[in-house]
Design a protein around this motif. Structure first.
Motif, mmCIF file in Angstrom:
data_model
loop_
_atom_site.group_PDB
_atom_site.id
_atom_site.type_symbol
_atom_site.label_atom_id
_atom_site.label_comp_id
_atom_site.label_asym_id
_atom_site.label_seq_id
_atom_site.Cartn_x
_atom_site.Cartn_y
_atom_site.Cartn_z
ATOM 1 N N ASP A 5 0.832 -1.206 0.000
ATOM 2 C CA ASP A 5 0.000 0.000 0.000
ATOM 3 C C ASP A 5 0.867 1.256 0.000
ATOM 4 N N ALA A 6 1.955 1.237 0.798
ATOM 5 C CA ALA A 6 2.808 2.421 0.914
ATOM 6 C C ALA A 6 3.567 2.680 -0.389
ATOM 7 N N ALA A 7 3.894 1.609 -1.114
ATOM 8 C CA ALA A 7 4.765 1.777 -2.293
ATOM 9 C C ALA A 7 3.982 1.909 -3.595
ATOM 10 N N ALA A 8 2.749 1.462 -3.613
ATOM 11 C CA ALA A 8 2.021 1.386 -4.899
ATOM 12 C C ALA A 8 1.318 2.698 -5.226
ATOM 13 N N ASP A 9 1.016 2.864 -6.514
ATOM 14 C CA ASP A 9 0.160 3.954 -6.968
ATOM 15 C C ASP A 9 -1.161 3.852 -6.191
ATOM 16 N N PRO A 10 -1.655 4.960 -5.617
ATOM 17 C CA PRO A 10 -2.887 4.867 -4.808
ATOM 18 C C PRO A 10 -4.098 4.351 -5.586
ATOM 19 N N LYS A 11 -4.017 4.385 -6.914
ATOM 20 C CA LYS A 11 -5.165 3.882 -7.697
ATOM 21 C C LYS A 11 -5.030 2.395 -8.033
ATOM 22 N N ALA A 12 -3.852 1.836 -7.783
ATOM 23 C CA ALA A 12 -3.652 0.410 -8.131
ATOM 24 C C ALA A 12 -4.565 -0.458 -7.259
ATOM 25 N N LEU A 13 -5.134 -1.490 -7.846
ATOM 26 C CA LEU A 13 -5.953 -2.420 -7.070
ATOM 27 C C LEU A 13 -5.042 -3.427 -6.366
ATOM 28 N N ILE A 14 -5.392 -3.751 -5.129
ATOM 29 C CA ILE A 14 -4.583 -4.727 -4.376
ATOM 30 C C ILE A 14 -5.493 -5.877 -3.945
ATOM 31 N N GLY A 15 -5.250 -7.047 -4.512
ATOM 32 C CA GLY A 15 -6.040 -8.227 -4.171
ATOM 33 C C GLY A 15 -5.224 -9.161 -3.291
ATOM 34 N N SER A 16 -5.887 -9.819 -2.345
ATOM 35 C CA SER A 16 -5.218 -10.849 -1.545
ATOM 36 C C SER A 16 -5.802 -12.202 -1.910
ATOM 37 N N SER A 17 -4.913 -13.201 -2.024
ATOM 38 C CA SER A 17 -5.377 -14.561 -2.356
ATOM 39 C C SER A 17 -5.836 -15.327 -1.123
ATOM 40 N N THR A 18 -5.847 -14.693 0.045
ATOM 41 C CA THR A 18 -6.160 -15.429 1.282
ATOM 42 C C THR A 18 -7.335 -16.403 1.117
ATOM 43 N N SER A 19 -7.200 -17.546 1.757
ATOM 44 C CA SER A 19 -8.262 -18.555 1.657
ATOM 45 C C SER A 19 -9.399 -18.273 2.630
ATOM 46 N N GLY A 20 -9.155 -17.386 3.638
ATOM 47 C CA GLY A 20 -10.250 -17.228 4.594
ATOM 48 C C GLY A 20 -10.163 -16.039 5.526
ATOM 49 N N ILE A 21 -9.049 -15.272 5.487
ATOM 50 C CA ILE A 21 -8.935 -14.146 6.432
ATOM 51 C C ILE A 21 -9.790 -12.982 5.930
ATOM 52 N N MET A 22 -10.490 -12.321 6.877
ATOM 53 C CA MET A 22 -11.386 -11.234 6.472
ATOM 54 C C MET A 22 -10.572 -10.035 5.969
ATOM 55 N N PRO A 23 -11.003 -9.415 4.876
ATOM 56 C CA PRO A 23 -10.270 -8.261 4.346
ATOM 57 C C PRO A 23 -10.155 -7.102 5.339
ATOM 58 N N THR A 24 -11.161 -6.932 6.218
ATOM 59 C CA THR A 24 -11.078 -5.857 7.232
ATOM 60 C C THR A 24 -9.828 -6.034 8.095
ATOM 61 N N GLU A 25 -9.506 -7.283 8.420
ATOM 62 C CA GLU A 25 -8.304 -7.584 9.202
ATOM 63 C C GLU A 25 -7.044 -7.189 8.433
ATOM 64 N N LEU A 26 -7.055 -7.452 7.133
ATOM 65 C CA LEU A 26 -5.848 -7.280 6.317
ATOM 66 C C LEU A 26 -5.584 -5.812 5.965
ATOM 67 N N GLN A 27 -6.655 -5.030 5.823
ATOM 68 C CA GLN A 27 -6.482 -3.641 5.357
ATOM 69 C C GLN A 27 -6.311 -2.670 6.529
ATOM 70 N N ARG A 28 -6.256 -3.197 7.749
ATOM 71 C CA ARG A 28 -6.302 -2.370 8.970
ATOM 72 C C ARG A 28 -5.309 -1.208 8.962
ATOM 73 N N ASP A 29 -4.050 -1.480 8.559
ATOM 74 C CA ASP A 29 -3.011 -0.455 8.687
ATOM 75 C C ASP A 29 -2.726 0.284 7.382
ATOM 76 N N MET A 30 -3.572 0.130 6.399
ATOM 77 C CA MET A 30 -3.288 0.750 5.088
ATOM 78 C C MET A 30 -3.688 2.215 5.053
#
Ligand SMILES: NC(=O)c1ccc[n+]([C@@H]2O[C@H](COP(=O)([O-])OP(=O)(O)OC[C@H]3O[C@@H](n4cnc5c(N)ncnc54)[C@H](O)[C@@H]3O)[C@@H](O)[C@H]2O)c1
Length: 496
Positions: free
Chosen positions: A103-128
């Motif tokens: 998130d810190a390094a990418a263009d703010p418009k770039a889409l970021i997908g996670s392949s996680t099999s089951g973790i909630m996205p709210t957990e993953l995006q917490r510090d972005m």
């Protein structure tokens, strides 16, 4: 612009390597970051299997492959990327840390997908800083063949992100399904885990071994699931009375002791050993990549069959394949051939496993397919392409005569050349030769006649001027070539 311009894969194991293959084979330049010392070899092997699978999957023109570049840092990886796919191991702290760096390094418009099999996205995006463009894009193995990605947003994901992600997946042959709410393990893995949990009990309790359990799936409901899923299948199972009757009949079973419910089996050393031994007995004769290739051939076969069902309109994953192929044809560079006094090269193809018969040779009708595909290629060259057909005109084959002269074997690369014989353009009369690339051996010939028709009026009509403009110079350029030896030959004639 919905097309992915540049992709970045962070993590290149089973899933990340196959995402990279999906991107590269769709013509997208892709960077790969994976600290594993053998990452290049591993991803290279996945890429080789993926290319092989695409060779079997479709004869539509694949774009020029994207460039795959291995890099050492997240900053290098995400530079210029508009789709970044995280596929590192399934540990929440590791993923969150990697995603925050992305998130810190990418263009703010770039889409970021996670392949996680089951973790909630709210957990993953917490510090972005820009969490609105982060989502789960949960794929299925092998990502280069199975076309689904579950798209799941977290509390901070914008709805536009999910719609944009779905739109960007379509040109790479994938179907994005957007879930209405986030939930651990999403839809697919919740279902799979329920079946897996029950399966583990059946092995532990010695009801059956792994092979029997797999047979029960693959000889029965596994095949149903591939084409209609659960609810459409059960609708049919309810007979004429449909879903209500099905639920009335089988609903009560849910409270009978047909399931171990939520009890989780203890995967102790003894059970792991038992399962691993049974699995070795079941599948140990095959190497890992060999099993992958067998799986890929089977999946390709299923998708190709689904492509032809429902009166040719396709069904499920087969319909999606039809749409992907239409996209490939539409976006491929328009074929051109300058009028020349040489036969035209029209087709390059490879004999793949489903083309081979019980003798180990290319089966008879696949020779015809090569000539039919070559004729289609000539039609595209003269502008009688899919748009022309959609607008109501086409050329229909009305007569053909083949000679089968030599055998083509599995894996042989083939090509077709054609001479256009004199006609007025309302008919296209060709003589085609099918050759093997390795030794230029002549394998078959086909004399072929097509007639221009108005599909709306259902009768033969002259071609539109834009087609004649391209076709007539080509007919003229071949007018002085000697008549091919087999032209005008009749069945059973001794000498060509
Ligand atoms: N295997 C499946 O069938 C499957 C299916 C769908 C989703 N997933 C999910 O995909 C993700 C990856 O799973 P996998 O099966 O490919 O695992 P894997 O172990 O095959 O691959 C993980 C890769 O990540 C690399 N890695 C570790 N730390 C990294 C870092 N900091 N930066 C970059 N790369 C790093 C590892 O070297 C390894 O190559 C997981 O979240 C998993 O839940 C797996």
């Amino acid at each position: 612009m919905t097309k992915i311009q540049k992709a970045a894969c962070i993590g290149g194991g089973v899933i990340g390597g196959a995402w990279a293959a999906r991107f590269v084979l769709a013509g997208i330049d892709t960077t790969m970051l994976d600290p594993h010392p053998e990452a290049e070899r591993i991803v290279g092997e996945v890429m080789a299997n993926a290319e092989r699978a695409y060779g079997l999957l479709t004869t539509a023109p694949l774009p020029k492959k994207g460039k795959l570049t291995f890099v050492k840092t997240i900053e290098e990886a995400v530079q210029g990327a508009d789709w970044i796919q995280e596929s590192v191991p399934e540990r929440v702290e590791l993923k969150r840390n990697v995603l925050t760096q992305i998130d810190a390094a990418a263009d703010p418009k770039a889409l970021i997908g996670s392949s996680t099999s089951g973790i909630m996205p709210t957990e993953l995006q917490r510090d972005m800083k820009h969490p609105e463009r982060m989502f789960v894009a949960h794929p299925y193995n092998p990502v280069y063949l199975l076309p689904l990605a579950e798209l799941v947003g977290g509390e901070k994901t914008s709805p536009e992100t999910l719609e944009l992600a779905k739109a960007r997946l379509a040109p790479i042959g994938m179907k994005g399904v957007i879930l209405k709410k986030e939930i651990e393990a999403f839809v697919g893995d919740r279902l799979l885990e329920a079946v897996w949990r029950e399966g583990l009990w059946l092995i532990k309790d010695d009801i059956c071994d792994t092979e029997t359990l797999d047979d029960v799936i693959r000889y029965s409901f596994g095949m149903r699931w591939a084409q209609m899923g659960m609810f459409e299948t059960y609708r049919i199972a309810g007979g004429e009375a449909g879903m209500r009757h099905f639920i009335a009949q089988f609903g009560p079973c849910l409270s009978w002791p047909w399931t171990k419910l939520m009890d989780v089996v203890d995967l102790d050393d003894a059970l792991v050993e038992k399962i691993a031994n049974q699995s070795d007995a079941q599948s140990g004769a095959y190497g890992f990549r060999e099993l992958e290739r067998i799986r890929d051939e089977n999946l390709v076969g299923i998708m190709q069959t689904l492509k032809t069902s429902n009166g040719g309109q396709g069904w499920g994953a087969g319909k999606l394949l039809t749409e992907f192929e239409a996209h490939l044809w539409k976006t491929a560079p328009k074929p051109e051939a300058k009028p020349s006094a040489e036969p035209i090269k029209l087709l390059e193809a490879k004999v793949h496993p489903s083309w081979v018969d019980y003798n180990g040779h290319m089966t008879e009708f696949r020779y015809n397919q090569c000539f039919a595909d070559a004729a289609d290629s000539l039609l595209r060259i003269v502008g009688a392409d899919l748009d022309y057909v959609a607008a109501g005109h086409s050329y229909y084959t009305v007569e053909a005569h083949n000679q089968w002269l030599d055998e083509a074997k599995l894996g042989d690369a083939l090509y077709v050349k054609a001479q256009i014989l004199p006609t007025d353009g309302k008919k296209i009369h060709t003589f085609m030769w099918l050759y093997r690339v390795s030794d230029d051996a002549l394998l078959a010939t086909c004399e072929h006649l097509m007639l221009h028709v108005s599909s709306k009026e259902g009768k033969s009509v002259p071609p539109l001027p834009e087609v004649l403009e391209k076709l007539q110079p080509m007919i003229a350029a071949h007018a002085n070539l000697p008549l091919p030896a087999g032209a005008g030959r009749v069945v059973g004639q001794k000498k060509a």
